[in-house]
Design a protein around this motif. Structure first.
Motif, mmCIF file in Angstrom:
data_model
loop_
_atom_site.group_PDB
_atom_site.id
_atom_site.type_symbol
_atom_site.label_atom_id
_atom_site.label_comp_id
_atom_site.label_asym_id
_atom_site.label_seq_id
_atom_site.Cartn_x
_atom_site.Cartn_y
_atom_site.Cartn_z
ATOM 1 N N LYS A 152 0.735 -1.116 0.056
ATOM 2 C CA LYS A 152 0.182 -0.021 0.065
ATOM 3 C C LYS A 152 0.992 1.380 0.028
ATOM 4 O O LYS A 152 2.017 1.445 0.953
ATOM 5 N N ASP A 168 2.369 0.885 3.573
ATOM 6 C CA ASP A 168 3.688 -0.044 3.603
ATOM 7 C C ASP A 168 4.806 1.288 3.258
ATOM 8 O O ASP A 168 6.008 1.264 3.786
ATOM 9 N N LYS A 174 -6.849 2.195 9.676
ATOM 10 C CA LYS A 174 -6.873 0.836 9.969
ATOM 11 C C LYS A 174 -5.872 -0.096 9.383
ATOM 12 O O LYS A 174 -5.199 -1.058 9.976
ATOM 13 N N GLU A 175 -5.580 0.431 8.182
ATOM 14 C CA GLU A 175 -4.378 -0.168 7.578
ATOM 15 C C GLU A 175 -3.278 0.811 7.246
ATOM 16 O O GLU A 175 -3.311 1.377 5.976
#
Length: 229
Positions: free
Chosen positions: A2, A106, A102-103
């Motif tokens: 991501k 990277d 939430k995420e």
């Protein structure tokens, strides 16, 4: 993998000499900030965009999003984070906002809103190289003679081939650059790659682009308009 983008748009534009910050000035009838937002929204490898603005510029910011039409309503564009007095504090604010997702991403690209004409090619080069390094930034060579001037003393810097002009977006492994900013006390730091090198991160560079100019004065706006034409 991501990828997020922080678009730093919290500057007051004092040096520009306008009552409207330069990131919100019109460039071919559209706000300067709108150009980079559009480019990142349309980039398939960008999953989220974190704008960082001055808390007093909310109306200017929302007018910018409205100028983008449907693109301005993209789910990629997150609610703006509020910047600080120095650029490094604004970047830190953007990184902290992304860390609360939430995420979390990277990797992250950090881009100055004052560079409206960043190309997809430059973004692609940074992302490609980032797969092998912790930090990557685009550069251009110094083509003019470079002089160091200090108290009426003049010194020609002969090793011009070792000097480069840095651009944005600069790309980083997210967790590492977040940690670097959390540990940073040099709030004057204007360049995130500087923090990466101090942190001992692996750093490399890629070729930038002359059209990826930074708007610092009225003449730059005129140049940027020519590139658009």
């Amino acid at each position: 993998m991501k990828t997020a983008v922080i678009v730093v748009a919290a500057g007051k534009g004092i040096r520009f000499g306008s009552h409207i910050p330069k990131q919100f000035l019109c460039l071919n009838e559209k706000p300067v900030l709108s150009y980079s937002l559009k480019t990142f929204v349309n980039h398939q490898e960008v999953h989220s965009i974190q704008p960082v603005i001055n808390g007093k510029h909310n109306e200017l910011y929302w007018n910018t999003l409205n100028s983008l039409g449907k693109l301005g309503k993209s789910e990629k564009i997150l609610s703006p984070a509020i910047g600080g007095q120095e650029r490094s504090l604004s970047v830190k604010s953007g990184l902290l906002s992304l860390s609360k997702l939430k995420e979390p991403p990277d990797q992250v690209l950090i881009h100055d809103a004052a560079r409206p004409l960043v190309s997809r090619e430059v973004i692609d080069r940074v992302l490609q190289k980032l797969s092998d390094y912790d930090a990557v930034f685009p550069v251009l060579p110094m083509v003019d003679a470079v002089w160091k001037v200090e108290k009426d003393q003049y010194e020609l810097l002969k090793d011009r081939d070792l000097l480069f002009r840095a651009q944005t977006p600069q790309g980083f492994k997210f967790s590492l650059i977040l940690e670097a900013h959390l540990e940073n006390n040099d709030y004057w730091a204007l360049d995130d790659t500087y923090l990466a090198t101090n942190k001992g991160m692996s750093v490399n560079h890629v070729k930038g682009c002359e059209t990826n100019l930074k708007i610092t004065n009225v003449e730059d706006l005129v140049r940027a308009e020519r590139f658009i034409e």
